[in-house]
Design an enzyme around this catalytic site. Structure first.
Site, short mmCIF file in Angstrom:
data_model
loop_
_atom_site.label_atom_id
_atom_site.label_comp_id
_atom_site.label_asym_id
_atom_site.label_seq_id
_atom_site.Cartn_x
_atom_site.Cartn_y
_atom_site.Cartn_z
N TRP A 74 52.96 35.45 36.79
CA TRP A 74 52.25 34.29 35.88
C TRP A 74 52.96 34.09 34.73
CZ3 TRP A 74 48.65 33.75 32.06
CH2 TRP A 74 48.07 32.41 32.01
N ASN A 100 52.93 44.11 34.73
CA ASN A 100 51.88 43.22 34.44
C ASN A 100 51.67 43.75 32.95
OD1 ASN A 100 51.84 42.41 36.94
ND2 ASN A 100 49.93 43.33 37.50
N GLU A 479 28.82 25.76 33.16
CA GLU A 479 29.55 26.35 34.46
C GLU A 479 30.00 25.12 35.27
OE1 GLU A 479 31.05 28.88 35.39
OE2 GLU A 479 30.94 28.79 37.41
N LYS A 483 33.89 24.34 36.43
CA LYS A 483 34.32 24.50 37.88
C LYS A 483 34.99 23.14 38.18
CE LYS A 483 33.85 27.55 38.77
NZ LYS A 483 33.35 28.87 38.45
N GLU A 486 38.65 23.48 36.57
CA GLU A 486 39.34 24.32 37.49
C GLU A 486 39.97 24.01 38.60
OE1 GLU A 486 36.49 27.88 37.58
OE2 GLU A 486 38.35 29.03 37.01
N LYS A 601 43.25 34.84 39.10
CA LYS A 601 41.79 35.28 39.25
C LYS A 601 41.60 36.38 38.41
CE LYS A 601 38.16 35.92 41.77
NZ LYS A 601 37.03 34.69 41.46
C1 AGP Z 1 35.93 31.47 36.98
O1 AGP Z 1 35.65 30.33 37.65
C2 AGP Z 1 37.14 31.81 36.28
N1 AGP Z 1 38.10 31.78 37.15
C3 AGP Z 1 37.37 32.45 34.94
O2 AGP Z 1 36.71 32.15 34.05
C4 AGP Z 1 36.64 34.08 35.15
O3 AGP Z 1 35.27 33.92 35.32
C5 AGP Z 1 37.01 34.86 33.92
O4 AGP Z 1 38.40 34.83 33.82
C6 AGP Z 1 36.26 36.32 33.98
O5 AGP Z 1 36.87 36.89 35.05
P1 AGP Z 1 36.31 38.35 35.24
O6 AGP Z 1 34.74 38.09 35.88
O7 AGP Z 1 36.81 38.89 36.44
O8 AGP Z 1 35.91 39.22 34.08
#
Ligand code: AGP
Length: 606
Positions: A74, A100, A479, A483, A486, A601
């Protein structure tokens, strides 16, 4: 975010590496590659785009060898290209490695070399050249480990590395700092990966590497050393194979499956955590009586859960503040042994959240984490842990984890209200009874998915989408808008509804959609008034509320009525509606719902 898999065994490495990378796809990536030792030399293949492209190349070249490493990238340093994908290597592929994390001082480190030797723009390539330079090429394992540690000492930043060296045709090496790596222990085969799902098909026996520990893996053995080359005895865990190897079932995406799992996982969580919750998480009187400040920290959706926590915990006579972890770590907040820091994270590996946790700990604060991955770094480094137990969340967009984070804050606040005598015992029991109803109420919202779908289909072409709400509803607005951004790639903004006329209302016209979340009785009329202001400027209004009366019907072009529920908990129901709303819009726009572009993710870099 980038994913690592390493394999060493008595079978061809390629299929293990590809199947591991497939399982890591959900993390988000833009290119992939593998390195395989054929017994004489290391061969590397890389491809831009989807994994299938790499698969085709591997098939065409017929790569052979039982030892290999694979990576999906990424992009952070350097654009998406084959040169910049991993494995990165030294001259003639003598050293190949996947990484990473981020090496912050890579430009400075590059000064040790003639600029012309670099073929990529990455922060990673220099590590391969450094190991090549400082290893004496004697074929002695000890000397190689010395060289690796020598190079690691020069690196600033975060890394999880899987390394191969031409001299060691039957071995892979793994080492980490601030980025996760887990070892899979199989029969005549061993693995290293950035998460368990990459190898769970083959083994569920795992051990976790800590920072600065170096693992040497071959077909039969795994030796793990500390920085002084002492051999370490590591605890081996058996993880749940079923839970870590899930499919989509009858759903067309993991996101939809995870949305519909919510009644079940919330119910399980509430059953598991209903009685002596504070005792169960060991948050005893001694700690509670000392606490003066509570900080809640997380990123993205987890941060929004913190904001909800802040709003409901603010009833306590304490200083309570929610902060994005990326801000918290660079702020000058008062932090000491009288601080309780609640770190919220689905993955338990988010780099900013982990760094914030470590800063808080260093300052003497007690750490309570709310996590979904029990064995994650954040859970392991916390004093107290609430495990939300949502099961793996594969979709990049978080849904069920958010509902469970809210549920965790609900239980925690009920118990703390009682502990700090904000409510009586009977009021506490009433709240607990109301909590128990949540799973059934979520089910009721889900049953109306067709209704939400038809509203979503009306608004696919909206421009300037606003999510409005006050107080607890504002958190859900944030939130909900996240969504939609995203997974549908639509520009949605969330505002406290009273803020709109201080500027953003200038954007409202007939192409605007305004989603009003109106669940709180005491501010119902106020928020409706703000929605009317948008309507007067030709905006289309979608209202989500539990109050169906003349006013709400009059303000709304479309309305979704939530089932009756306790005021504190009802925002969770409104959010379920918004999850489905975002899903159906994204689906109709043909988006890649589980793997949205540019997103990862688990965000393991700062
Ligand atoms: C949520 O839909 C996201 N993809 C993102 O904001 C996520 O919640 C954030 O990166 C935190 O991740 P975590 O809960 O694994 O710490």
């Amino acid at each position: 975010m980038c994913g690592i898999i390493g394999f060493v065994g008595n079978e061809s490495a390629c299929s293990f590496l590809l199947s591991g990378l497939e399982k890591l796809e959900y993390r988000g990536y833009d290119s992939a590659g593998v390195a395989i030792h054929d017994g004489k030399k290391i061969n590397i293949l890389k491809a831009k785009g989807k994994l299938a492209e790499l698969g085709k190349k591997i098939e065409a070249k017929n790569l052979i060898g039982n030892v290999g490493i694979g990576h999906m990238r990424w992009a952070t340093h350097g654009k998406v290209s084959e040169e910049n994908s991993h494995p990165q290597s030294s001259l003639n592929n003598k050293i190949a490695l996947v990484h990473n994390g981020i090496i912050e001082n890579y430009l400075e480190l590059k000064n040790e070399f003639d600029k012309n030797i670099f073929v990529s723009d990455t922060d990673t390539e220099v590590i391969a050249h450094l190991i090549y330079k400082y290893y004496d090429w004697t074929g002695i394992l000890d000397n190689f480990i010395d060289a690796v540690y020598f190079v690691l000492k020069k690196l600033k930043g975060s890394y999880a590395l899987a390394i191969m060296c031409e001299d060691f045709k039957d071995k892979i090496f793994a080492v980490k700092k601030d980025s996760p790596l887990v070892i899979g222990i199989g029969e005549n085969k061993n693995f290293v990966a950035s998460d368990i799902s990459a190898f769970i098909k083959y083994t569920n026996e795992v051990c976790y590497l800590n920072d600065n520990e170096l693992a040497v893996l071959d077909e039969k053995n795994i030796n793990i050393f500390d920085e002084n080359k002492n051999v370490l005895e590591k605890k081996v865990f058996s993880v749940d194979k079923e839970v870590n190897n899930l499919g989509k079932g009858n759903y067309d995406s993991f996101m939809l499956k995870e949305i519909f799992e919510q009644p079940k996982v919330i119910k399980n969580f509430l059953i598991d955590n209903s009685e002596n919750f504070l005792d169960e998480i060991n948050l005893d009187e001694k700690i509670l009586d000392e606490v003066e400040r509570i900080y809640l920290i997380g990123c993205g959706t987890a941060y929004y859960a913190c904001l909800m926590g802040e709003k409901i915990l603010s009833k306590l006579n304490l200083f309570v503040s929610a902060q994005p972890a990326s801000e918290f770590r660079y702020s000058d907040l008062v932090l000491n042994k009288k601080s309780l820091v609640i770190v919220v994270s689905q993955s338990g590996e988010t780099a900013d959240s982990l760094a914030a946790l470590r800063i808080a700990k260093k300052n003497g604060a007690k750490i309570l984490s709310i996590v979904n991955v029990r064995e994650s770094s954040i859970a392991r480094e916390s004093d107290f842990v609430i495990n939300i137990n949502a099961g793996p969340e594969i979709s990049v967009a978080s849904t069920k984890a958010f509902s469970l984070m809210l549920s965790a804050f609900y239980i925690l606040s009920c118990c703390l209200y009682k502990y700090f005598k904000i409510i009586s015992h009977n009021e506490f029991l009433d709240l607990k009874n109301d909590l128990k109803e949540i799973p059934e109420l979520v089910e009721k919202v889900l049953k109306q998915h067709e209704k939400i779908k038809s509203v979503a289909e009306k608004y696919l072409l909206s421009k300037n989408i606003f999510y409005l709400g006050r107080n607890l509803d504002y958190v859900i607005a944030l939130e909900g808008a996240l969504k939609l951004k995203e997974i549908a790639y639509l520009n949605a903004q969330a505002y406290p509804s009273g803020e709109l006329k201080h500027g953003p209302i200038a954007l409202i016209d007939e192409s605007s959609l305004i989603v009003g979340i109106v669940t709180q009785k005491n501010i119902f009329d106020k928020t409706l008034g703000n929605l009317e202001e948008c309507k007067a400027r030709d905006g289309k209004i979608f209202v989500i509320t539990q109050y169906e009366n003349e006013n709400s019907k009059d303000a709304a072009d479309d309305i979704f009525i939530l089932p009756e529920c306790n005021q504190i908990f009802i925002p969770l129901l409104a959010n379920i509606c918004l999850q489905l709303f975002a899903y159906y819009i994204a689906k109709n726009l043909g988006r890649d719902i589980d793997k949205p572009k540019n997103l990862a993710k688990s965000v393991t870099v700062e």
